[in-house]
Design a protein around this motif. Structure first.
Motif, mmCIF file in Angstrom:
data_model
loop_
_atom_site.group_PDB
_atom_site.id
_atom_site.type_symbol
_atom_site.label_atom_id
_atom_site.label_comp_id
_atom_site.label_asym_id
_atom_site.label_seq_id
_atom_site.Cartn_x
_atom_site.Cartn_y
_atom_site.Cartn_z
ATOM 1 N N GLN A 277 0.817 -1.030 0.017
ATOM 2 C CA GLN A 277 -0.005 -0.173 0.061
ATOM 3 C C GLN A 277 0.814 1.221 0.162
ATOM 4 O O GLN A 277 2.008 1.296 0.406
ATOM 5 N N ASN B 168 0.254 9.868 0.728
ATOM 6 C CA ASN B 168 -0.842 10.386 -0.348
ATOM 7 C C ASN B 168 0.087 11.242 -1.281
ATOM 8 O O ASN B 168 -0.777 11.928 -1.882
ATOM 9 N N SER C 94 -9.288 13.179 0.628
ATOM 10 C CA SER C 94 -7.905 12.583 0.877
ATOM 11 C C SER C 94 -8.112 12.258 2.508
ATOM 12 O O SER C 94 -7.446 11.207 2.728
ATOM 13 N N LYS D 81 -10.286 8.933 2.609
ATOM 14 C CA LYS D 81 -9.305 7.739 2.389
ATOM 15 C C LYS D 81 -8.143 7.589 3.302
ATOM 16 O O LYS D 81 -7.780 6.380 3.475
ATOM 17 N N VAL E 284 -7.676 3.655 5.149
ATOM 18 C CA VAL E 284 -6.614 3.179 5.037
ATOM 19 C C VAL E 284 -5.975 2.532 6.407
ATOM 20 O O VAL E 284 -5.637 1.501 6.861
ATOM 21 N N GLU F 43 -12.571 3.026 -4.259
ATOM 22 C CA GLU F 43 -11.375 3.716 -4.840
ATOM 23 C C GLU F 43 -10.077 3.192 -4.051
ATOM 24 O O GLU F 43 -8.953 2.674 -4.504
ATOM 25 N N THR F 44 -10.226 3.411 -2.598
ATOM 26 C CA THR F 44 -9.114 3.012 -1.896
ATOM 27 C C THR F 44 -8.842 1.491 -1.837
ATOM 28 O O THR F 44 -7.654 1.124 -2.116
ATOM 29 N N ARG F 45 -9.876 0.706 -1.875
ATOM 30 C CA ARG F 45 -9.711 -1.004 -2.119
ATOM 31 C C ARG F 45 -9.062 -1.205 -3.276
ATOM 32 O O ARG F 45 -8.285 -2.149 -3.281
ATOM 33 N N GLU G 34 -7.225 0.609 -5.365
ATOM 34 C CA GLU G 34 -5.584 1.277 -5.262
ATOM 35 C C GLU G 34 -4.798 0.262 -4.364
ATOM 36 O O GLU G 34 -3.790 -0.285 -4.953
#
Length: 344
Positions: A2, A6, A244, A247, A251, A292-294, A296
């Motif tokens: 990951q 950011n 942001s 997100k 995480v 989106e986070t998952r 990425e």
């Protein structure tokens, strides 16, 4: 794997890389998909892409073009003045010295992972005054520093030449990475200059007299308009957006279970309804940001060969691997296994 930060890069810079890869015969659309960049993202001139994705894009582009020197060629293969608002600011600076000042000040607009600074070195008994433009990696997400340095330096030289209408060169070019086995492209791109590898810092060393070189067709009346836009973008970057922040909390909370809207709102000291309303005003929703986070994170994990798809499903907080498989196929059009075979 990951992202550690950011930190991001401008969409304009991504489009330059994709354009260069396309010129070398690569399928640019496939390259973007391979690193999780949507076509819609590339249409927003002020949009941002994670540095982790950009690093993966360089890796994929070099493989697809079979050209390790692609980053070095970037400046001459594309229009360096297509970098966006920073390019317009520099275009209307009166002299090259002012261009360097604005490049250093607004560097984050182009790439948050590199700090560019300038220093005037006074003349001494041995040589005349010099100006040193230095690049330093600041983001832990940059895992291929040579690609970053090569592409940035080649673009800088192209910008300098385009703005002045002269084939200006540096006295010395220093690279903070080991000497490659083949330096012919370095010699060609930066000729004539003294190339130094294994340096403590990546720098372009110029004769200070070049600072007074005028910029062709600069329009002083347009400069304030573009600088205001650049300042607005810079302020937005330095003030994390709500999206942001959400997100980042997703995480942080994603440890074997799905982060809930309630838990994220609590971490942000907001009511659930307030958070939902603000996200709606921003043109998104909690579920969109979670997806989106998952996505990425999933793409990063799939590039790690020792992490099973079942483990990835757990790491992303899915209750069952099958749910992760269905979601990933919806996001990318491929199953996790097929994606790993194609791009890992």
């Amino acid at each position: 794997m990951q992202p550690k930060t950011n930190d991001s890069l401008s969409v304009g810079s991504i489009n330059l890389i994709l354009f260069a890869a396309r010129q070398q015969g690569a399928d640019a659309d496939a390259l973007a998909r391979a690193v999780g960049i949507d076509a819609a993202q590339l249409k927003n001139p002020d949009g941002r892409v994670l540095i982790q994705q950009v690093q993966a894009l360089w890796h994929e582009a070099i493989i697809a073009t079979n050209d390790p020197a692609l980053p070095l060629k970037l400046g001459e293969m594309v229009n360096p003045l297509a970098l966006g608002v920073l390019a317009y600011v520099m275009m209307h600076c009166p002299t090259l010295g002012h261009v360097f000042d604005k490049l250093c000040h607004y560097q984050d607009i182009v790439c948050e992972g590199v700090q560019t600074t300038g220093q005037l070195i006074p003349a001494d008994d041995k040589s005349g005054a010099k100006y040193v433009l230095s690049l330093r990696i600041t983001s832990p997400d940059i895992i291929y520093p040579e690609h970053t340095f090569n592409s940035e330096l080649s673009i800088y030289m192209s910008v300098i030449r385009a703005l002045t209408g002269q084939r200006l060169t540096a006295l010395e070019t220093h690279f903070a990475y080991p000497r490659p086995s083949d330096t012919r492209e370095h010699e060609r791109v930066f000729d004539p200059t003294l190339l130094l590898f294994d340096a403590s810092e990546t720098t372009l060393v110029f004769d200070a007299a070049l600072l007074d070189t005028p910029v062709l067709n600069a329009n002083p009346s347009l400069f304030p308009l573009f600088e205001k836009h650049a300042n607005d973008i810079l302020n937005q970057l330095h003030t994390p957006s709500l999206k942001s922040r959400v997100k980042a909390e997703i995480v942080s909370l994603m440890k074997g279970e799905e982060p809930t809207l309630v838990s994220v709102a609590d971490r942000l000291a907001m009511g659930v309804r307030t958070l939902q309303l603000h996200l709606k005003e921003s043109g998104t929703s909690y579920q969109q940001l979670l997806d989106e986070t998952r996505k990425e994170l999933a793409i990063g994990h799939l590039r790690e060969p020792n992490v099973s798809t079942t483990d990835i499903a757990y790491l992303l907080g899915f209750a069952e691997p099958s749910v992760f498989f269905r979601s990933f196929k919806k996001w990318t059009g491929q199953t996790p296994g097929a994606y790993r075979l194609a791009y890992a």
